[in-house]
Design a protein around this motif. Structure first.
Motif, mmCIF file in Angstrom:
data_model
loop_
_atom_site.group_PDB
_atom_site.id
_atom_site.type_symbol
_atom_site.label_atom_id
_atom_site.label_comp_id
_atom_site.label_asym_id
_atom_site.label_seq_id
_atom_site.Cartn_x
_atom_site.Cartn_y
_atom_site.Cartn_z
ATOM 1 N N ARG A 200 -35.321 34.978 20.194
ATOM 2 C CA ARG A 200 -34.358 34.559 20.922
ATOM 3 C C ARG A 200 -33.075 35.259 21.614
ATOM 4 O O ARG A 200 -32.559 35.136 19.917
ATOM 5 C CB ARG A 200 -34.289 33.228 21.161
ATOM 6 C CG ARG A 200 -33.680 31.714 21.910
ATOM 7 C CD ARG A 200 -34.325 29.930 21.853
ATOM 8 N NE ARG A 200 -33.182 29.936 22.080
ATOM 9 C CZ ARG A 200 -32.843 28.043 21.754
ATOM 10 N NH1 ARG A 200 -33.548 28.377 20.468
ATOM 11 N NH2 ARG A 200 -32.279 27.976 22.449
ATOM 12 N N ALA A 201 -32.649 35.108 22.086
ATOM 13 C CA ALA A 201 -32.011 35.538 23.010
ATOM 14 C C ALA A 201 -31.265 34.887 24.090
ATOM 15 O O ALA A 201 -30.921 33.805 24.843
ATOM 16 C CB ALA A 201 -31.867 37.270 23.776
ATOM 17 N N HIS A 202 -29.500 34.553 23.831
ATOM 18 C CA HIS A 202 -28.482 33.786 24.327
ATOM 19 C C HIS A 202 -27.538 34.412 25.156
ATOM 20 O O HIS A 202 -26.767 35.129 24.374
ATOM 21 C CB HIS A 202 -28.328 33.020 23.498
ATOM 22 C CG HIS A 202 -27.478 31.832 24.074
ATOM 23 N ND1 HIS A 202 -27.234 30.436 24.457
ATOM 24 C CD2 HIS A 202 -25.646 31.842 24.208
ATOM 25 C CE1 HIS A 202 -26.381 29.342 24.647
ATOM 26 N NE2 HIS A 202 -24.938 30.345 24.935
ATOM 27 N N PHE A 203 -27.016 34.458 26.581
ATOM 28 C CA PHE A 203 -26.424 35.906 27.584
ATOM 29 C C PHE A 203 -25.034 34.856 27.987
ATOM 30 O O PHE A 203 -26.035 34.146 29.015
ATOM 31 C CB PHE A 203 -26.958 36.424 27.550
ATOM 32 C CG PHE A 203 -27.695 37.703 26.681
ATOM 33 C CD1 PHE A 203 -26.990 37.824 26.024
ATOM 34 C CD2 PHE A 203 -28.495 37.011 26.780
ATOM 35 C CE1 PHE A 203 -27.524 39.293 24.885
ATOM 36 C CE2 PHE A 203 -29.982 38.505 26.083
ATOM 37 C CZ PHE A 203 -29.688 39.202 25.130
ATOM 38 N N HIS A 204 -24.415 35.068 28.124
ATOM 39 C CA HIS A 204 -22.840 34.535 28.379
ATOM 40 C C HIS A 204 -22.902 35.885 29.945
ATOM 41 O O HIS A 204 -22.512 37.233 29.738
ATOM 42 C CB HIS A 204 -21.770 34.040 28.551
ATOM 43 C CG HIS A 204 -21.908 32.984 27.863
ATOM 44 N ND1 HIS A 204 -21.790 31.562 27.864
ATOM 45 C CD2 HIS A 204 -22.771 32.186 27.212
ATOM 46 C CE1 HIS A 204 -21.371 30.238 27.569
ATOM 47 N NE2 HIS A 204 -22.291 31.231 26.711
ATOM 48 N N ASN A 205 -22.196 35.590 30.756
ATOM 49 C CA ASN A 205 -22.489 36.590 32.508
ATOM 50 C C ASN A 205 -20.912 36.752 32.488
ATOM 51 O O ASN A 205 -20.216 37.285 33.585
ATOM 52 C CB ASN A 205 -22.871 36.219 33.327
ATOM 53 C CG ASN A 205 -23.230 37.579 34.689
ATOM 54 O OD1 ASN A 205 -23.489 38.471 33.776
ATOM 55 N ND2 ASN A 205 -22.817 37.381 35.301
ATOM 56 N N THR A 206 -19.625 36.480 31.054
ATOM 57 C CA THR A 206 -18.609 36.749 31.674
ATOM 58 C C THR A 206 -18.023 37.905 32.318
ATOM 59 O O THR A 206 -16.927 37.836 32.839
ATOM 60 C CB THR A 206 -18.190 36.609 29.920
ATOM 61 O OG1 THR A 206 -19.438 35.096 29.106
ATOM 62 C CG2 THR A 206 -16.519 35.519 30.245
ATOM 63 N N ARG A 207 -18.694 38.891 31.897
ATOM 64 C CA ARG A 207 -18.215 40.112 32.129
ATOM 65 C C ARG A 207 -19.226 40.606 32.533
ATOM 66 O O ARG A 207 -19.149 42.140 32.915
ATOM 67 C CB ARG A 207 -17.723 40.721 30.684
ATOM 68 C CG ARG A 207 -16.648 40.267 30.696
ATOM 69 C CD ARG A 207 -15.916 41.246 29.231
ATOM 70 N NE ARG A 207 -14.817 40.349 28.905
ATOM 71 C CZ ARG A 207 -14.515 39.201 27.806
ATOM 72 N NH1 ARG A 207 -16.109 38.666 27.586
ATOM 73 N NH2 ARG A 207 -13.343 38.865 27.463
#
Lengths: 295, 295
Positions: A200-207
């Protein structure tokens, strides 16, 4: 096919300035289920002093819909949280371990090694209770305190977690600094030491790297991706930054690539409006502004 | 290594509500050059009635810095525009042909086939003048009027453009609906009919797919990517939507993947502040809000 774990009720709301009432959280979870979500991080069983916005975890779990095939995930950091989550009736637990000592120290005055040992204890309890358990490795792509994080640190947590019975391992870009090359390196590393776990993978779109990372993870073969309705969540380390990758934008991307997600885009889009109203600002997801295509 | 064409002075400013004065455009171009840009779409030689914000194209070209190694691109739609661009002293021309008849009709009351013939005439002129010429195929990923666009239409424009002497072909996601699978399909199609041309790709982040598309194009082997300082540009077909992919976010992504772009991230970040001040709102690029990593 790739699965999507809806994390707006937990990672999303946890990092918003406005704190929603229990009923509003239950409404969000109900709408997510209505759009097809089957796994939802519905509550965090962390000490209320650490995360005040999640203090009503038990009350949320009492009121959420529990239809067949829907799994409510409780986030836990230790044995105390695990016991609370089990008492509250969660369907699965997500045990978070930071890959960086700087983050472990700032959040829990501890180290990665110590918190991995804490996770091992929780995993043993979960195994004996027959409860599905994930280990999410926070700051896998970079740490706000330590800077770069050696992938070997992430892999070592994964190795110990798998050995202790974790059914699933998630790599998490907690502060939104990761890029696709890192996604592949880390997932390869996890696969090598934990060949049988669900990934499973968890991403933020901060950049603005979050969706490229999600596509890279999907193309690598990841089983589940985390995302948040409306792209809510912000980033406590960068007050002006946006949050988790938005579920509706992710579903649009994947479905247009021919990948089934099981979610219904038309039902997802109105959730952003609900969240914008509830939180008092226009949430960052882009599809609700631009419209689906073709219309 | 991948090259980046800075399109903020043209595609960016063309779609902003605020119209900048010539001096402010020249300042933007000067800052872009200062950050390392070597190819800049500096002006559009389109009829001022169609694009009033670009009516000062000649004045811009008179005042831009012309250091060695920097190429100013003029966008043209037809022979009249081409002649203006040449008189204004551009270093190269970008001839735009829409892949969809709906877009060709709405913008120029024409068809893809007719506008391809117009481009062929311009390409012949450019070839005899020894001027580098690109053909950008607009609405390659979808059209606001026709919906889905058959990739065969894009490939046919590419075939004719290459046969007529285009040195470079760009596929453009004019309205930001594309996804990585389309990127690969279209680039494969272009490569097949135009094996010797330089390839370029143009993405908008309207639905949060732009950076994933850029990474897919890079990984396919594209030679140049378009992007816009600050992510300015909006979308005339979706007033609330964001614009071109942001140069600073793209450079962050690529450089952190180990890909050289020739641009200087530290020099790029302040340009967003200049643009926010000039345009009167906070531009959509995320890196200037979140900060580079590691800091």
């Amino acid at each position: 096919m790739v699965g999507i774990v809806e994390v707006s009720p937990r990672d999303g709301l946890q990092n918003e300035r406005a704190v929603l009432e229990t009923g509003a959280k239950v409404e969000l979870i109900t709408q997510a289920i209505g759009a097809g979500a089957t796994r939802i991080e519905s509550a965090s069983f962390v000490h209320p002093k650490l995360v005040p916005a999640m203090a009503d975890a038990e009350a949320v779990m009492e009121r959420v819909p529990r239809p067949e095939g829907v799994s409510h995930i409780g986030l836990v950091l230790n044995r105390r949280g695990y016991d609370r989550a089990v008492s509250a009736g969660v369907d699965e637990v997500n045990v978070v371990v930071p890959a960086s000592d700087g983050f472990a120290k700032a959040n829990q005055n501890s180290t990665t090694a110590e918190l991995t040992a804490v996770a091992e204890e929780v995993l043993a309890e979960a195994a004996s209770a027959g409860l599905f358990a994930t280990v999410t490795i926070a700051t896998s792509f970079g740490c706000p305190f330590d800077g770069e994080v050696d992938p070997a640190r992430v892999v070592e947590v994964a190795r110990r977690a798998a050995a202790a019975g974790a059914k699933e391992i998630a790599i998490a870009d907690t502060i939104g600094v990761g890029v696709p090359t890192q996604v592949r390196t880390l997932l390869d590393g996890v696969r090598e030491v934990a060949p049988d776990v669900i990934t499973r993978a968890h991403f933020h779109n901060t950049r603005n790297t979050g969706f490229a990372n999600a596509v890279a993870a999907y193309e690598w073969g990841v089983d589940w991706l985390d995302s948040s309705n409306g792209g809510i969540g912000g980033c406590p380390f960068a007050p002006a930054a946006t949050g988790n990758i938005a579920t509706e934008d992710l579903v649009y991307t994947l479905e247009r690539m021919g990948v089934r997600t099981g979610l219904d885009l038309a039902a997802l889009i109105p959730i952003a409006e609900y969240l914008s109203d509830a939180l008092g600002y226009r949430v960052p997801a882009l599809l609700p502004r631009a419209g689906a295509f073709p219309g």
